[in-house]
Design a protein around this motif. Sequence first.
Motif, mmCIF file in Angstrom:
data_model
loop_
_atom_site.group_PDB
_atom_site.id
_atom_site.type_symbol
_atom_site.label_atom_id
_atom_site.label_comp_id
_atom_site.label_asym_id
_atom_site.label_seq_id
_atom_site.Cartn_x
_atom_site.Cartn_y
_atom_site.Cartn_z
ATOM 1 N N THR A 162 0.831 -1.206 0.000
ATOM 2 C CA THR A 162 0.000 0.000 0.000
ATOM 3 C C THR A 162 0.864 1.254 0.000
ATOM 4 O O THR A 162 1.941 1.279 0.603
ATOM 5 N N ASP A 163 0.365 2.289 -0.697
ATOM 6 C CA ASP A 163 1.024 3.592 -0.685
ATOM 7 C C ASP A 163 0.135 4.661 -0.052
ATOM 8 O O ASP A 163 0.412 5.847 -0.135
ATOM 9 N N GLY A 164 -0.952 4.204 0.577
ATOM 10 C CA GLY A 164 -1.871 5.129 1.225
ATOM 11 C C GLY A 164 -3.043 5.535 0.360
ATOM 12 O O GLY A 164 -4.031 6.072 0.861
ATOM 13 N N THR A 165 -2.960 5.270 -0.947
ATOM 14 C CA THR A 165 -4.065 5.580 -1.853
ATOM 15 C C THR A 165 -4.651 4.321 -2.480
ATOM 16 O O THR A 165 -5.852 4.230 -2.703
ATOM 17 N N LYS A 166 -3.773 3.347 -2.756
ATOM 18 C CA LYS A 166 -4.201 2.074 -3.311
ATOM 19 C C LYS A 166 -3.429 0.948 -2.629
ATOM 20 O O LYS A 166 -2.384 1.178 -2.026
ATOM 21 N N SER A 167 -3.958 -0.247 -2.747
ATOM 22 C CA SER A 167 -3.225 -1.414 -2.252
ATOM 23 C C SER A 167 -3.336 -2.539 -3.265
ATOM 24 O O SER A 167 -4.270 -2.583 -4.083
ATOM 25 N N TYR A 168 -2.347 -3.449 -3.197
ATOM 26 C CA TYR A 168 -2.306 -4.609 -4.087
ATOM 27 C C TYR A 168 -2.030 -5.844 -3.231
ATOM 28 O O TYR A 168 -1.069 -5.871 -2.465
ATOM 29 N N ILE A 198 -5.445 -8.528 -6.242
ATOM 30 C CA ILE A 198 -6.580 -7.700 -5.834
ATOM 31 C C ILE A 198 -6.098 -6.269 -5.646
ATOM 32 O O ILE A 198 -5.173 -6.019 -4.874
ATOM 33 N N GLU A 199 -6.734 -5.356 -6.350
ATOM 34 C CA GLU A 199 -6.397 -3.933 -6.256
ATOM 35 C C GLU A 199 -7.539 -3.191 -5.558
ATOM 36 O O GLU A 199 -8.695 -3.295 -5.967
ATOM 37 N N LYS A 200 -7.199 -2.459 -4.495
ATOM 38 C CA LYS A 200 -8.199 -1.651 -3.788
ATOM 39 C C LYS A 200 -7.860 -0.178 -3.981
ATOM 40 O O LYS A 200 -6.709 0.229 -3.774
ATOM 41 N N ASP A 201 -8.836 0.609 -4.377
ATOM 42 C CA ASP A 201 -8.682 2.055 -4.491
ATOM 43 C C ASP A 201 -9.404 2.676 -3.308
ATOM 44 O O ASP A 201 -10.630 2.612 -3.214
ATOM 45 N N LYS A 225 -11.932 5.758 -4.184
ATOM 46 C CA LYS A 225 -13.100 5.336 -4.961
ATOM 47 C C LYS A 225 -13.873 4.210 -4.274
ATOM 48 O O LYS A 225 -15.008 3.904 -4.660
ATOM 49 N N LYS A 226 -13.238 3.573 -3.274
ATOM 50 C CA LYS A 226 -13.829 2.440 -2.554
ATOM 51 C C LYS A 226 -14.197 1.313 -3.520
ATOM 52 O O LYS A 226 -15.288 0.739 -3.458
ATOM 53 N N THR A 227 -13.269 1.023 -4.409
ATOM 54 C CA THR A 227 -13.481 -0.042 -5.387
ATOM 55 C C THR A 227 -12.505 -1.181 -5.145
ATOM 56 O O THR A 227 -11.396 -0.980 -4.638
#
Length: 275
Positions: free
Chosen positions: A45-51, A87-90, A93-95
Motif C-alpha cells: 500500500t502507498d496510502g491511496t491504493k493497495s495490491y 486484488i487492487e483496492k482504491d 473510490k472504494k473499489t
Amino acid sequence: MYRILFLFMASLISAQSYRFVYEYKMKPDTGKKDSLVTDYMNLDTDGTKSYFYNAVKYERDSAYSVDKSYPALLKGKHYDRNLSYVIEKDYAKKTISFYDKFKNVSLVTADNEAPKWTIENEFKTINAMKCQKAVSEYKGRKWEAWFSKEVPVNDGPYKFTGLPGLVVMIKDSENDHVFDLIQIKKIKTAAAFIPKNNKQMTNAEYRKIMNNYRFSPVEDIAGMSIDSKAGKMEMQLKDGYVAQFDYNELKKSGAKMDDVIAHHLRLTNNPIEKE
C-alpha cells in the motif's frame, strides 16, 4: 515488531509505501479436511491504493520480465495454483478489482461489496500489537478478524477492508482460510503486475468459469521440460502457472497419466468465497 511499528509511524509523514506479509493457510479440498496449503501473500500500500498478491508468483514474474529465461522460470519456487490472482483496492473510490487469468485470457471483476463489520469489545495482543475483535458474514462465510489501530491503514488481506486499522489476523468459522500478519517492511513503491487488455466480467461469471474448469492437455499446456536422469518433469500452463512432477511416478501411471496430472492441477472446491 516494536521497532517496525516505530519506523512505520515515524515515516507516515513522508508517505512511504509498505508491504504487509501474511501467512495464508487454506484447506483446498472439502472432501479431505486434513489437507492444508500454506503460502505467503503480500499486501502493498502507498496510502491511496493497495495490491494483494502471492509473494512467490510476484518474484517469479519479476525475474522473468527481466531475462525472459524459460528454464529459470521452470526451476523457480512454486506456489499454489489457486493463488494466482491480484486484488487492487482504491481507497478513495472504494473499489475492489480482482484480476486473474484463465488459460491465456486475462480477466477482471469489479467487486465493491466490502464486508460489513461488527466491532466487539474484546481485545488481545498479537505480535506486540494491541488488537480488537470484529466479526462479519461475508461471501458465504462467518469471519473473525483482529485489527490494530496502532497501524493506521484501514486494510487487510484479500478483500477484507473497512476496519479502523490494519487486519492482523482473520479466519473463517471453519478454519478453512486463515491469514496471519508475519512481517511489515518498507518498500520503494506499491505496484504489482496488473495485466493489460483484461476481459471484464461479473463475479458470478468468473466463479462459473472456474467451477466448470477441467484440465485439458491440448488446451492448457504451453510448454514442458523433462529431465529423465533427475526424474523430473516441469510443465508451464497457458495461464502462466508452472507445475513440477515426479516423472518416474507419472510413467508408472501409464494410460492414466493425464488423470494424474489433472488431479495435481485441480482447482480448489473450497474457495474463500462460497456460492
